[in-house]
Design an enzyme around this catalytic site. Structure first.
Site, PDB file in Angstrom:
ATOM      1  N   LYS A 107       0.816  -1.213   0.000  1.00  0.00           N
ATOM      2  CA  LYS A 107       0.000   0.000   0.000  1.00  0.00           C
ATOM      3  C   LYS A 107       0.853   1.267   0.000  1.00  0.00           C
ATOM      4  O   LYS A 107       0.353   2.353  -0.274  1.00  0.00           O
ATOM      5  CB  LYS A 107      -0.966  -0.014   1.175  1.00  0.00           C
ATOM      6  CG  LYS A 107      -2.063  -1.064   1.018  1.00  0.00           C
ATOM      7  CD  LYS A 107      -3.128  -0.959   2.114  1.00  0.00           C
ATOM      8  CE  LYS A 107      -4.304  -1.873   1.828  1.00  0.00           C
ATOM      9  NZ  LYS A 107      -4.009  -3.294   2.083  1.00  0.00           N
TER      10      LYS A 107
HETATM   11  C1  LIG Z   1      -4.668  -4.339   1.456  1.00  0.00           C
HETATM   12  C2  LIG Z   1      -3.983  -5.662   1.449  1.00  0.00           C
HETATM   13  C3  LIG Z   1      -4.373  -6.691   0.571  1.00  0.00           C
HETATM   14  C4  LIG Z   1      -5.562  -6.563  -0.355  1.00  0.00           C
HETATM   15  O1  LIG Z   1      -5.296  -5.712  -1.444  1.00  0.00           O
HETATM   16  P1  LIG Z   1      -6.491  -5.183  -2.356  1.00  0.00           P
HETATM   17  O2  LIG Z   1      -5.864  -4.204  -3.273  1.00  0.00           O
HETATM   18  O3  LIG Z   1      -7.479  -4.558  -1.417  1.00  0.00           O
HETATM   19  O4  LIG Z   1      -7.064  -6.358  -3.062  1.00  0.00           O
HETATM   20  C5  LIG Z   1      -3.652  -7.864   0.557  1.00  0.00           C
HETATM   21  N1  LIG Z   1      -2.608  -8.042   1.404  1.00  0.00           N
HETATM   22  C6  LIG Z   1      -2.214  -7.102   2.265  1.00  0.00           C
HETATM   23  C7  LIG Z   1      -1.073  -7.379   3.182  1.00  0.00           C
HETATM   24  C8  LIG Z   1      -2.869  -5.866   2.320  1.00  0.00           C
HETATM   25  O5  LIG Z   1      -2.483  -4.921   3.193  1.00  0.00           O
END
Ligand SMILES: *Cc1c(COP(=O)(O)O)cnc(C)c1O
Length: 436
Positions: A107
């Site tokens: 993220k």
């Molecule tokens: C947010 C997150 C996801 C999911 O990602 P999306 O883009 O919402 O599908 C998967 N793994 C981790 C560790 C995350 O923080």
């Protein structure tokens, strides 16, 4: 580039408006009115470029002249200042590590790019931007560190008391400056409800310029395409030009960006949508019926989403080609027991530790490869977070193998600073109004 609403393709706004609004009034999501196709020369020579160079080329094609080239370059060099390496674990199985940013989760790509875009578009004398964000763990850290020190912005993070890991809590609560944390005596859904209500509250909107930082923002989606191109670039360097990507999925922003990269010309053979028990999309791919359901809690809690908000973007990209979507994307879902088995199998087989979300993508990749033998195709699973963020899920033998990256090494020496609130809206509103 103009952006339309997935609910109304006649509604068109510029990039700045799409970024600050997050969501059109009609509750669709913003998408570029046309998806540019990158030329073959660039794609076939991706191995000649660095990650920031790839990012710049991709972003410039998507954004057109919304941001002058030199400014865009500077934003990218500042935002994408960490690596996304591919590691080989066995023949045809590779991991794309997306956790080398400041919050140790993928993220960081979205949050760092978005915060800098917002900072860039904020003009002198404009009212301070107040970013409200609810988190189940990873979003908060990425957004906090993304916006830390960005002038004329302030971030308020709401997180559920006792429901985030210790590292996650420290990432949220020890920043100071323009970041403040609110510990809510409730669940993630309660936090999200408070944020949503704040956006519709007249008094708060009069007083503050509120915006959201969650994954529906188009400025979080765009930078997530970068690492797909860069992952392919690294395979080209190893003489490989066929790839399937397995993506741990919750809100489907990550895999949505992969599909956008594919639309822009990245030659991906297959995408694997890997979910936990929240399997709305794997079910849809199997039955053709899209049936959202309430989310259930799992060990991979960043993927506990019953109605993935980015799905409408994927549906939009394939609105004229529903069969194309089914050919390109395969779904798998695993429950918590299977997740723990996968964590252990990865640790045993490769002496490598994955977080529970990543474990699901590995297992899905292996399942897919069982039925699709293709010796010249690299299987790449995306590692979305560093395992040290989820210490509670590991047995001791595995936990002992997990390193502590420098980004979090000093966190435990810092002092948690958070305001404790209940889940009632009046309390939250009062806090905001009394802490201008
Ligand atoms: C947010 C997150 C996801 C999911 O990602 P999306 O883009 O919402 O599908 C998967 N793994 C981790 C560790 C995350 O923080």
């Amino acid at each position: 580039m103009k952006f339309y609403s997935t609910n109304n393709t006649d509604l068109r706004v510029g990039f700045k408006e799409a970024v600050f609004n997050s969501m059109p009034q009609d509750k669709g999501l913003y998408m570029p009115v046309s998806i540019p196709i990158l030329d073959d020369k660039f794609i076939n020579n991706l191995d000649q470029y660095t990650l920031p160079e790839i990012a710049f080329h991709v972003a410039q094609n998507l954004l057109g002249d919304d941001i002058p080239a030199d400014d865009l370059k500077a934003i990218i060099h500042d935002a994408i200042n960490f690596y996304a390496p591919i590691e080989k674990l066995e023949d045809n199985v590779y991991v794309l590590e997306l956790f080398h940013g400041p919050s140790l989760a993928f993220k960081d790509f979205g949050a760092r790019f978005m915060s800098r875009i917002m900072g860039y578009f904020l003009e002198e004398g404009e009212k301070q931007l107040d970013v409200l964000v609810a988190t189940s763990g990873d979003t908060g850290g990425a957004v906090a560190l993304g916006f830390l020190g960005v002038p004329n912005t302030r971030v308020t993070i709401l997180y559920p008391k006792g429901k985030v890991s210790q590292i996650q809590e420290l990432q949220l609560t020890t920043n100071g400056q323009n970041i403040r944390a609110v510990e809510v005596d409730g669940t993630f859904d309660d936090c999200q409800a408070l944020v949503k209500q704040a956006f519709t509250d007249e008094d708060l909107n009069k007083k503050f310029r509120l915006t959201s930082a969650n994954s529906i923002n188009i400025a979080r989606l765009i930078p997530q395409t970068f690492y797909y191109f860069n992952g392919y670039a690294q395979l080209l360097k190893a003489g490989i030009n066929k790839v399937v990507f397995a993506v741990p999925s919750g809100n489907f922003g990550n895999i949505g960006a992969g599909l956008l990269a594919w639309k822009m010309g990245l030659p991906v053979e297959q995408f694997i949508a890997a979910t936990n028990a929240n399997d709305t999309v794997p079910e849809f791919l199997k039955t053709g019926v899209y049936q959202p359901k309430p989310s259930v809690a799992t060990l991979s809690n960043a993927m506990d989403v019953g109605n993935p908000s980015n799905w409408v973007r994927i549906a939009d990209m394939f609105k004229d080609d529903a069969n194309g979507l089914k050919d390109l994307v395969t779904g798998f879902r695993y429950d918590d027991d299977e997740t723990l088995e996968a964590v252990k199998a990865v640790s045993d087989q490769y002496n490598y530790v994955v977080c529970p979300h990543t474990a699901i993508a590995w297992k899905a990749l292996k399942a897919y490869q069982q039925n699709h033998s293709a010796p010249d195709t690299a299987g790449v699973f995306l590692s979305t977070a560093h395992p040290c963020k989820f210490p509670d899920v590991f047995i001791k033998e595995i936990a002992d193998k997990v390193d502590t990256p420098p980004q979090v090494a000093d966190l435990s020496k810092k002092q948690k600073q958070a305001v404790s609130l209940g889940k009632d809206f009046e309390g939250f509103k009062g806090y905001l109004l009394n802490n201008v």
